[in-house]
Design a protein around this motif. Structure first.
Motif, mmCIF file in Angstrom:
data_model
loop_
_atom_site.group_PDB
_atom_site.id
_atom_site.type_symbol
_atom_site.label_atom_id
_atom_site.label_comp_id
_atom_site.label_asym_id
_atom_site.label_seq_id
_atom_site.Cartn_x
_atom_site.Cartn_y
_atom_site.Cartn_z
ATOM 1 N N CYS A 1 -1.111 2.131 -9.901
ATOM 2 C CA CYS A 1 -1.420 1.285 -10.729
ATOM 3 C C CYS A 1 -0.002 1.128 -11.377
ATOM 4 C CB CYS A 1 -2.375 1.759 -11.627
ATOM 5 S SG CYS A 1 -2.699 0.354 -12.961
ATOM 6 N N ASN A 2 0.754 1.931 -11.725
ATOM 7 C CA ASN A 2 1.790 1.632 -12.417
ATOM 8 C C ASN A 2 2.889 0.883 -11.615
ATOM 9 O OD1 ASN A 2 0.939 2.977 -14.817
ATOM 10 N ND2 ASN A 2 1.820 4.805 -14.059
ATOM 11 N N VAL A 3 3.077 1.190 -10.285
ATOM 12 C CA VAL A 3 3.874 0.436 -9.379
ATOM 13 C C VAL A 3 3.416 -0.829 -8.761
ATOM 14 C CG1 VAL A 3 5.569 2.446 -9.009
ATOM 15 C CG2 VAL A 3 3.351 1.841 -7.475
ATOM 16 N N LYS A 4 2.138 -1.191 -9.088
ATOM 17 C CA LYS A 4 1.323 -2.561 -8.545
ATOM 18 C C LYS A 4 1.030 -2.285 -7.105
ATOM 19 C CE LYS A 4 3.068 -5.184 -12.401
ATOM 20 N NZ LYS A 4 3.803 -6.560 -12.755
ATOM 21 N N LYS A 5 0.853 -1.266 -6.494
ATOM 22 C CA LYS A 5 0.155 -1.099 -5.219
ATOM 23 C C LYS A 5 -1.283 -0.337 -5.181
ATOM 24 C CE LYS A 5 5.301 -0.189 -4.282
ATOM 25 N NZ LYS A 5 5.530 -1.820 -4.269
ATOM 26 N N THR A 6 -1.784 -0.858 -4.042
ATOM 27 C CA THR A 6 -2.814 -0.130 -3.677
ATOM 28 C C THR A 6 -2.595 1.260 -2.955
ATOM 29 O OG1 THR A 6 -4.099 -2.263 -3.533
ATOM 30 C CG2 THR A 6 -5.195 -0.438 -2.682
ATOM 31 N N TYR B 1 0.685 -1.112 -0.001
ATOM 32 C CA TYR B 1 0.073 -0.014 0.028
ATOM 33 C C TYR B 1 0.874 1.250 -0.114
ATOM 34 C CZ TYR B 1 -3.233 -3.297 1.708
ATOM 35 O OH TYR B 1 -4.168 -4.588 2.142
ATOM 36 N N ILE B 2 0.303 2.338 -0.729
ATOM 37 C CA ILE B 2 1.013 3.564 -0.564
ATOM 38 C C ILE B 2 -0.085 4.515 0.151
ATOM 39 C CG2 ILE B 2 1.704 5.558 -1.712
ATOM 40 C CD1 ILE B 2 2.067 4.157 -4.143
ATOM 41 N N ALA B 3 0.281 4.818 1.534
ATOM 42 C CA ALA B 3 -0.570 5.740 2.293
ATOM 43 C C ALA B 3 -0.368 7.120 2.108
ATOM 44 C CB ALA B 3 -0.315 5.324 4.030
ATOM 45 N N VAL B 4 -1.898 7.585 1.843
ATOM 46 C CA VAL B 4 -1.641 9.367 1.568
ATOM 47 C C VAL B 4 -2.603 9.871 2.772
ATOM 48 C CG1 VAL B 4 -2.371 11.003 0.189
ATOM 49 C CG2 VAL B 4 -1.356 8.910 -0.773
ATOM 50 N N CYS B 5 -2.037 10.712 3.694
ATOM 51 C CA CYS B 5 -2.841 11.196 4.637
ATOM 52 C C CYS B 5 -3.431 12.482 4.336
ATOM 53 C CB CYS B 5 -1.811 11.350 5.898
ATOM 54 S SG CYS B 5 -0.986 9.799 6.604
ATOM 55 N N ALA B 6 -4.645 12.907 4.759
ATOM 56 C CA ALA B 6 -5.550 13.907 4.364
ATOM 57 C C ALA B 6 -6.308 14.031 5.710
ATOM 58 C CB ALA B 6 -6.227 13.677 3.214
ATOM 59 N N ALA B 7 -6.609 15.319 6.008
ATOM 60 C CA ALA B 7 -7.513 15.759 6.959
ATOM 61 C C ALA B 7 -8.652 15.639 6.486
ATOM 62 C CB ALA B 7 -7.314 17.347 7.297
ATOM 63 N N PRO B 8 -9.809 15.053 7.223
ATOM 64 C CA PRO B 8 -10.940 14.486 7.122
ATOM 65 C C PRO B 8 -11.987 15.770 6.533
ATOM 66 C CG PRO B 8 -10.894 14.574 9.347
ATOM 67 C CD PRO B 8 -9.519 14.897 8.721
#
Length: 307
Positions: free
Chosen positions: A279-284, A255-262
């Motif tokens: 998608c290009n690096v085959k990760k969610t 996984y690639i985690a992207v943090c954002a304020a709600p």
């Protein structure tokens, strides 16, 4: 307690044993940031210190296995101590003390130099023994080669025997000091006094507490860590964290985690860009947001319908 030294917002671990404990017992990876002593001009392979993410350092301090330390600068010390310190002995860069112009070696330096000399002599004897064993194993072949050379030159009588190689070896063997193996220290006693830093409060060396972005990142980081994942920095893939199902030495990130304020809008172009990269690096891609009650919500992004 594991000492974590702070320097302008960076959290550093200088002990190899502490770095091992952090990874093996607490599933925190960090990243090596120092150059190797024997190859200081390359950056393909790095060594100590271990640089921790602010979230990693805070987690270790919060669970009570580490303490944050900062170096006390000279201008922060008591001026009265400075005056009295002028009468004390100081230590020069070579490890000896100085009293005026005369250098007095410390007992620790003398012990180190003695141990270094003993190590050199031991390694020299080992090298000599290995060389002697090699010559003994090749002595018969050397004698046969010399006899063949004499026959090829038509010499019927043998020449007077030369001094044996094994007898000459003791005098001719050379073991250069620059070739000896030395023990490189993986930790050292700090040369300046340190003080404990309260990770709850912001300081110049620990500016992260109270920053909204850091608080959101930390809540996401701790929630993923408590779920059993390994987590590293994710800047090389455009995210905040990379999430691994096991040790990164054995697994690729899932996984690639992207943090954002709600409560803040997330531009659509950022969502599309993150999804295409994942998608290009085959990760969610995981869109992570921390709620006010401490709960963390996740939204996964994946391209569908692609052939």
């Amino acid at each position: 307690m594991i000492p974590i030294h702070l320097l302008q917002g960076s959290a550093l671990v200088w002990s190899a044993e502490d770095a091992r404990k952090i990874r093996q017992h607490h599933r925190l990876v960090g990243s090596l940031a120092g150059s190797l002593p024997r190859k200081p001009r390359q950056n393909a392979r790095l060594g100590l210190p271990l640089k921790l993410l602010p979230e990693e350092a805070r987690l270790l301090a919060e669970i009570g296995v580490a303490v944050l330390l900062r170096r006390v600068r000279e201008e922060e010390e008591d001026p009265g101590n400075k005056e009295s310190g002028k009468q004390d002995e100081g230590w020069n860069a070579e490890g000896g003390s100085r009293q005026g112009a005369e250098e007095v070696p410390r007992p620790e330096v003398e012990a180190y130099l003695k141990a270094l000399e003993e190590s050199y002599e031991e390694q020299r004897q080992l090298g000599l023994r290995e060389k002697r064993n090699l010559l003994e194993s090749l002595s018969e072949r050397i004698a046969q080669g010399r006899a063949k050379c004499r026959r090829d030159r038509g010499q019927q009588t043998a020449k007077p025997p030369k001094p044996a190689l094994l007898e000459e070896l003791e005098e001719s063997f050379q073991f250069p000091r620059e070739a000896m193996m030395v023990q490189l220290p993986t930790a050292r006693v700090p040369l300046t006094p340190t003080e404990v830093v309260d990770w709850h409060h912001s300081t110049p060396d620990w500016p992260h507490p109270g920053q909204r972005a850091h608080e959101i990142r930390y809540q996401v980081f701790r929630d993923l860590w408590e779920r059993g994942y390994f987590i590293t920095g994710g800047s090389k893939f455009g995210g905040d964290f990379l999430v691994y199902p096991g040790d990164p030495m054995r697994f690729h990130a899932h996984y690639i985690a992207v943090c954002a304020a709600p409560d803040e809008p997330l531009p659509l172009c950022n969502i599309v860009g993150a999804g295409r990269l994942g998608c290009n690096v085959k990760k969610t891609v995981l869109l992570c947001s921390a709620q006010r009650d401490g709960a963390v919500s996740y939204t996964s992004l994946q391209w569908t319908g692609l052939q």
